[in-house]
Motif scaffolding. Structure first.
Motif, short mmCIF file in Angstrom:
data_model
loop_
_atom_site.label_atom_id
_atom_site.label_comp_id
_atom_site.label_asym_id
_atom_site.label_seq_id
_atom_site.Cartn_x
_atom_site.Cartn_y
_atom_site.Cartn_z
N LYS A 15 -21.03 61.66 52.95
CA LYS A 15 -21.90 62.79 52.62
C LYS A 15 -21.23 63.72 51.62
O LYS A 15 -21.84 64.19 50.66
N GLU B 265 -18.00 58.68 62.60
CA GLU B 265 -18.56 59.99 62.27
C GLU B 265 -17.83 60.58 61.07
O GLU B 265 -18.43 61.16 60.16
N GLU B 266 -16.47 60.42 61.08
CA GLU B 266 -15.67 60.93 59.95
C GLU B 266 -16.04 60.20 58.66
O GLU B 266 -16.16 60.82 57.59
N GLU C 52 -19.30 61.54 57.41
CA GLU C 52 -19.14 62.86 56.80
C GLU C 52 -18.49 62.74 55.43
O GLU C 52 -18.83 63.47 54.49
#
Length: 412
Positions: free
Chosen positions: A395, A388-389, A392
């Motif tokens: 992104k 998830e990190e 992110e």
């Protein structure tokens, strides 16, 4: 001499009158349609008075009971018949109701088409393409695709043999149809029960409202859902039952239960009486839900479970892509194949089998889309957070690059 003149004059006048009468009186011929008054009716013959000229007789082979006017004939009635012979062996006019009746039948059917009327018929035969329906004295064809929802052969898997079996059960039943096309020349009539049902159903559908609870019997189970013959409504908080004109409803497989269903027949069976909620009325189609009569377990799931929590679950299905896990009676989650072992397993059944109970880590929760991600790996949570990190971070870098590109454009 004056006497002779008067006689000649009288003869001339009589000749003119006779000539005029001949023009008025049409001499009947074989094949003509003629009207007579019924003198007597028996099982095997009917006698008619033909305008005081002669007596006509209709014998058993030429009787016609497919039209009401011939079926319930009585003394004194007027009836039309076709002339077969002007003078039979008994000096009577030989007549036929059958020939006249068939003409009237086609006229009646053509009128029904023009006025868009619903007619009744009796099923005579069944084949894989549909049904042969006798309407009055004429055979019509009803294609399978034009059967009403009540009679359409809903067969799991579409087995043709079973479809024909169901169609044969309709033989000798009376059904209502609309004539879609008619050709007397080709003796061809195509009818639709679906169109007739659609018209009649409009009145039936008016009984029901969105959100009402109804009761009925499951009439068929298919790959996509279950059909229900609705015969009752449940009224008010007192749950009072009220009989209704029967109507058909469909429960889609997604509206049976809150959890995913693989095989409907494990949950419902034909002939079973159920209660359901009306969730949509589209034209003459009623859509029902069983699951909406119970509390949505996914609403409570966010309070009951959380990411990182461990939970005991039972394996209910082993798929090539992972395991379907039952967390409680109404909630299921997925343990993807990548989350089952530190090593790549060649066969999932080496790790788990249906009925096993194991402790899983909750990796993700998507309440809106009814999804819970599970894992057997000890470091699964850390891996999930790391991914998830990384996602992110990517992104963020993309946004930064886009921002720099826009600033460069302004400088130019």
């Amino acid at each position: 001499m004056p006497e002779e003149k008067n006689t000649t004059k009288t003869k001339d006048e009589l000749g003119k009158l006779l000539s005029k009468d001949e023009q008025l009186v049409k001499i009947p011929s074989v094949g003509d349609l003629i009207t007579g008054r019924v003198l007597s009716v028996s099982k095997n013959e009917v006698r008619l008075d033909i305008e005081g000229m002669t007596t006509g007789i209709v014998r058993s082979a030429e009787l016609f009971n497919d039209l009401e006017e011939y079926k319930n004939m009585k003394e004194g009635d007027e009836a039309e018949a076709t002339i077969l012979e002007l003078d039979n062996e008994n000096g009577e006019m030989e007549l036929s109701f059958r020939a006249a009746g068939e003409i009237k039948t086609w006229e009646t059917l053509q009128k029904a088409v023009k006025e868009k009327k619903i007619v009744k018929g009796v099923v005579k035969e069944a084949n894989k393409g549909g049904l042969v329906v006798k309407i009055l004295s004429v055979d019509a064809f009803l294609p399978v695709s034009q059967l009403s929802g009540e009679h359409y052969p809903k067969v799991h898997g579409g087995d043709r043999g079973k479809i024909l079996e169901k169609l044969k059960r309709l033989i000798n039943q009376e059904i209502s149809v609309k004539i879609m096309s008619i050709s007397k020349q080709d003796e061809n009539i195509i009818v639709s029960e679906k169109e007739a049902a659609y018209e009649m159903q409009n009145e039936v559908i008016a009984q029901f409202k969105l959100g009402e609870v109804v009761e009925g019997i499951i009439t068929a189970i298919t790959d996509f859902g279950a059909f229900v013959k609705i015969d009752k409504k449940i009224i008010g908080d007192e749950k009072k039952e009220e009989a209704v004109n029967p109507a058909e409803g469909l429960i889609h497989i997604s509206e049976i239960a809150w959890q995913k269903i693989e095989n409907l027949k494990h949950h419902l069976k034909e002939g079973q009486r159920i209660k359901a909620k009306i969730i949509n009325v589209d034209g003459v189609k009623i859509f029902l839900s069983i699951k909406q009569l119970s509390i949505n377990p996914w609403v409570e799931a966010k309070d009951k479970y959380s990411i990182g929590q461990t939970a005991i679950g039972e394996i209910v299905k082993v798929n090539p892509y992972g395991l379907i896990i039952k967390l409680d009676e109404d909630l299921q989650g997925l343990a993807h194949i990548s989350q089952l072992s530190e090593k790549n397993a060649a066969n999932l059944r080496e790790i788990a089998k249906v009925g096993d109970k194991k402790e899983f880590i909750i990796l993700s929760m998507d309440i809106e889309n009814h999804r819970i991600g599970l894992s057997l790996k000890e470091d699964a949570l850390a891996e999930a957070k790391q991914k998830e990190e990384e996602k992110e971070t990517k992104k963020g870098k993309k946004k930064e690059a886009e921002k720099e590109a826009k600033e460069d454009e302004k400088k130019e």
